[in-house]
Design an enzyme around this catalytic site. Structure first.
Site, PDB file in Angstrom:
ATOM      1  N   HIS A 198       0.677  -1.123   0.011  1.00  0.00           N
ATOM      2  CA  HIS A 198      -0.006   0.121   0.049  1.00  0.00           C
ATOM      3  C   HIS A 198       0.697   1.300  -0.097  1.00  0.00           C
ATOM      4  O   HIS A 198       0.736   2.204  -0.824  1.00  0.00           O
ATOM      5  CB  HIS A 198      -0.738   0.063   1.263  1.00  0.00           C
ATOM      6  CG  HIS A 198      -1.796   1.385   1.596  1.00  0.00           C
ATOM      7  ND1 HIS A 198      -2.935   1.041   1.124  1.00  0.00           N
ATOM      8  CD2 HIS A 198      -1.513   2.476   1.903  1.00  0.00           C
ATOM      9  CE1 HIS A 198      -3.510   2.378   1.202  1.00  0.00           C
ATOM     10  NE2 HIS A 198      -2.849   3.360   1.798  1.00  0.00           N
ATOM     11  N   GLU A 199       1.697   1.309   0.824  1.00  0.00           N
ATOM     12  CA  GLU A 199       2.765   2.586   0.970  1.00  0.00           C
ATOM     13  C   GLU A 199       3.424   2.519  -0.260  1.00  0.00           C
ATOM     14  O   GLU A 199       3.936   3.768  -0.838  1.00  0.00           O
ATOM     15  CB  GLU A 199       3.592   2.757   2.250  1.00  0.00           C
ATOM     16  CG  GLU A 199       2.666   2.568   3.652  1.00  0.00           C
ATOM     17  CD  GLU A 199       1.681   3.753   3.593  1.00  0.00           C
ATOM     18  OE1 GLU A 199       1.900   4.691   3.282  1.00  0.00           O
ATOM     19  OE2 GLU A 199       0.617   3.161   4.391  1.00  0.00           O
ATOM     20  N   HIS A 258       1.725   4.288  -2.927  1.00  0.00           N
ATOM     21  CA  HIS A 258       1.938   5.997  -2.517  1.00  0.00           C
ATOM     22  C   HIS A 258       3.417   6.506  -3.205  1.00  0.00           C
ATOM     23  O   HIS A 258       3.405   7.460  -3.650  1.00  0.00           O
ATOM     24  CB  HIS A 258       1.760   6.244  -1.282  1.00  0.00           C
ATOM     25  CG  HIS A 258       0.370   6.246  -0.487  1.00  0.00           C
ATOM     26  ND1 HIS A 258      -0.572   6.961  -1.163  1.00  0.00           N
ATOM     27  CD2 HIS A 258      -0.098   5.412   0.547  1.00  0.00           C
ATOM     28  CE1 HIS A 258      -1.858   6.940  -0.496  1.00  0.00           C
ATOM     29  NE2 HIS A 258      -1.480   5.939   0.707  1.00  0.00           N
ATOM     30  N   GLU A 276      -4.938   7.887  -2.644  1.00  0.00           N
ATOM     31  CA  GLU A 276      -5.542   6.419  -2.354  1.00  0.00           C
ATOM     32  C   GLU A 276      -5.868   5.676  -3.587  1.00  0.00           C
ATOM     33  O   GLU A 276      -5.747   4.441  -3.300  1.00  0.00           O
ATOM     34  CB  GLU A 276      -6.663   6.589  -1.228  1.00  0.00           C
ATOM     35  CG  GLU A 276      -6.548   7.077   0.079  1.00  0.00           C
ATOM     36  CD  GLU A 276      -5.290   6.122   0.782  1.00  0.00           C
ATOM     37  OE1 GLU A 276      -5.672   4.793   0.873  1.00  0.00           O
ATOM     38  OE2 GLU A 276      -4.343   6.435   1.126  1.00  0.00           O
TER      39      GLU A 276
HETATM   40 ZN    ZN Z   1      -2.878   5.286   1.968  1.00  0.00          ZN
END
Ligand code: ZN
Length: 498
Positions: free
Chosen positions: A264-265, A268, A294
Site C-alpha cells: 500500500h505505502e 503511494h 489512495e
Molecule cells: Zn494510504
C-alpha cells in the site's frame, strides 16, 4: 510590479515553502522513527518557528501583489506558472479567510477535543465527547460559509479535501454501492469462510524485513531513492520525487499486516517517485489529492496485490522466506485467505469488500450533522443502526462504534469519502488499463512494469499540474461507480462461488 518580478517572487516563495516543508517533515520523520523518548521539546520549538515563518511567507504583501499581477496576466503564462499561481493563490486565500481569533479558538478546541476523545474512547463514553463534537460541528458549519458561501455547508467542506466532489456526486456513488454491495455481503455471510490460520503463525520480524525488501524490488522501488522504516502506523512521506520514505509495522503473528502495508505505502511511493521533476520545488510537486493518492496505493495493495496472478507469481519466493510457516499452503489458499471478507466493527481492519460500507456510514452521519438535519446526541444511535443495516453487525459499545476514528476530534468533516472514492477510481483505471494492454499476463510473471508505466503516464507524472478532477478524467474518463461494483462483484463471486 512588472510581470518578470512577480515571476521571480513566485519561484522564490515556492522554493522557500519547499525548504520549510522539508525541514518540518524531517523533524516529524525523526520523531516517529528514531528519536529518543524525551526529546520532543526542542522539535516542538523548531516546528512552531517554521510554521510561523511559513505563515509570514504566505501573508507577505509582496507575494499578494505578485499573485495579483500574475492573475492579471494569466493568459500570458505557461501552464506550469498558471497552475502554480492558481494553487498558491488558493493557499493564501485559505490562510486568510478565517478570522484570526476564530482560528486560534478553533485550534485550541481541536487540541482539547483530541485529548477528550482519547479518554472518551478509552472509557467508551460518548457523553464525554459530545459537547466537543457539538462545538466542532458548529465551527465547521461556520467555516464552510467562509470557504464558499454559495455552496451548501457540507459541499464546501467536501470540496476542501477533494476538489470538485459534492453531495450530488457522492449520493449517486454511495447509492450504487449500497444497492450492489449490501446483498453481496449478505450472500457471502451464508458461505463458509476460507482458512487463514496460517497467516497467524510465527513470522520472525527479521525475516519479514527481508521479505519487505523483496516486495519493494517487485514494485521497482529504487532503494537509492526510497527508504523503508518502522512506525506504529505505516505512512508515506515525500521530500522530493527523488527522496521518498515509507514505513511499516511488523507483527510476529500476522504476515499479511506488514506485507500489505508495504504494498500500500509502496503504491503511494510509486506515485511520488513518478511525478515529473519539472514540478519539483513548486506547490505542484507530489500527488494531487488524497483521493487520487489512495486510488494508487489501493490499486497496488488490492487490485494487484490481492489478485490471483500476483500471488501466484510471488508465492514460490514467499515459501523461500517462510518455508516452515507456509509448508502445506498453496498460492490458491493464500489468495483466498488474504481476500477473506467478513463484516466487522472497525474500519481500519476492514477488508476490501466491506471497507466502503464503513465509509458510507460516516458519510451519511457527516452529511446530516453538517447539513443541520441531525443532532450530535443522535450520533451513537444512528451509527449503530446503520452498521446493522449495511454490515449486519451489532455495535456493542461506542469505543468500537462512533468513537473509533480520530478524524472528527481533529475537526475533519468531509475527509472520509476520499477513501472510498480512491478505491472506485482504481477499479475504473483497471477497466481502462485492461482495454489498453495485457495486464494479468505480465503480473502473473511478477512483472509490474506495464501496470506502473500505464499509471505513470495517466496519473503519476502530472503531480499537481492538472487538478484532481482532470487527473481522474484523464485516467478514468467519466466517473462510473459501476466499474467498482462490477470489479468487486466479479472478484467475490469467484472467491466465494456465489
Ligand atoms: Zn494510504
Amino acid at each position: 510590479m512588472e510581470l518578470q518580478e512577480a515571476l521571480t517572487i513566485l519561484d522564490n516563495t515556492q522554493k522557500k515553502l519547499f525548504a520549510y516543508n522539508a525541514a518540518s517533515s524531517a523533524l516529524y520523520l525523526d520523531a516517529v522513527t528514531v528519536a529518543p523518548r524525551d526529546t520532543a521539546e526542542g522539535r516542538g520549538m523548531a516546528l512552531s518557528v517554521l510554521a510561523g515563518e511559513q505563515h509570514k511567507l504566505l501573508t507577505d504583501p509582496a507575494l499578494t501583489e505578485a499573485l495579483g499581477v500574475l492573475n492579471e496576466h494569466k493568459g500570458e503564462l505557461d501552464l506550469l506558472h498558471a497552475r502554480e499561481t492558481e494553487e498558491l493563490s488558493r493557499s493564501v486565500r485559505q490562510l486568510t479567510r478565517i478570522p484570526a481569533e476564530e482560528y486560534m479558538a478553533y485550534a485550541q478546541l481541536t487540541n482539547e477535543a483530541d485529548d477528550v476523545w482519547h479518554r472518551a474512547k478509552e472509557q467508551s463514553d460518548f457523553g464525554l465527547f459530545r459537547p466537543y463534537l457539538e462545538k466542532l460541528v458548529e465551527y465547521n458549519r461556520k467555516f464552510a460559509g467562509y470557504y464558499d458561501p454559495d455552496k451548501a455547508p457540507y459541499d464546501a467542506l467536501l470540496n476542501e479535501y477533494e476538489r470538485g466532489v459534492d453531495t450530488a456526486y457522492l449520493d449517486g456513488f454511495f447509492a450504487a454501492l449500497r444497492e450492489k454491495l449490501v446483498p453481496l455481503i449478505h450472500a457471502i455471510g451464508e458461505k463458509p469462510q476460507p482458512d487463514d490460520s496460517f497467516l497467524h503463525r510465527q513470522y520472525p520480524v527479521e525475516r519479514q524485513r527481508k521479505f519487505s525488501d523483496y516486495l519493494m524490488e517487485v514494485l521497482a522501488l529504487d532503494r537509492a531513492h526510497c527508504g523503508i522504516g518502522e512506525t506504529e502506523h505505516p505512512f508515506t512521506l515525500n521530500f522530493t520525487s527523488q527522496d521518498v520514505r515509507i514505513t511499516t509495522h511488523y507483527y510476529e503473528n500476522d504476515l499479511a499486516s506488514s506485507m500489505y502495508s508495504v504494498i500500500h505505502e509502496g503504491g503511494h511511493a510509486r506515485y511520488e517517485l513518478d511525478v515529473d521533476p519539472q514540478v519539483e520545488y513548486t506547490v505542484l510537486a507530489g500527488g494531487v489529492s488524497m483521493g487520487v493518492h489512495e486510488s494508487q496505493s489501493r490499486f497496488y495493495e488490492n487490485i494487484i496485490g490481492r489478485s490471483r496472478p500476483f500471488i501466484e507469481a510471488i508465492f514460490p519466493k514467499m515459501q523461500e522466506f517462510f518455508p516452515e510457516q507456509l509448508s502445506g499452503v498453496t498460492a490458491e489458499m493464500f489468495w483466498r485467505a488474504v481476500n477473506r471478507a467478513q463484516p466487522s466493527l472497525i474500519r481500519t481492519e476492514a477488508d476490501e469488500l466491506t471497507y466502503c460500507l464503513h465509509i458510507m456510514v460516516r458519510y451519511e452521519i457527516e452529511k446530516a450533522l453538517i447539513g443541520g438535519t441531525m443532532e450530535v446526541k443522535d450520533v451513537p444511535e444512528t451509527w449503530n443502526r446503520l452498521y446493522k443495516e449495511y454490515l449486519g453487525v451489532d455495535v456493542p459499545d461506542d469505543k468500537r462504534g462512533c468513537l473509533q476514528d480520530s478524524h472528527w476530534a481533529g475537526g475533519s468533516f468531509g475527509y472520509f469519502p476520499s477513501y472510498a472514492l480512491g478505491s472506485a477510481y482504481g477499479a475504473q483505471m483497471l477497466r481502462n488499463m485492461e482495454q489498453d494492454m495485457d495486464v494479468w499476463g505480465p503480473v502473473g510473471r511478477g512483472d509490474l512494469g506495464g501496470v506502473t508505466g500505464w499509471l505513470a503516464e495517466k496519473v503519476h507524472k502530472f503531480g499537481g499540474l492538472l487538478t484532481p478532477a482532470q487527473v481522474v478524467e484523464n485516467a478514468c474518463g467519466t466517473f462510473d461507480p459501476m466499474a467498482y461494483t462490477d470489479y468487486l462483484t466479479k472478484k467475490y463471486t469467484e472467491l466465494y462461488s456465489l
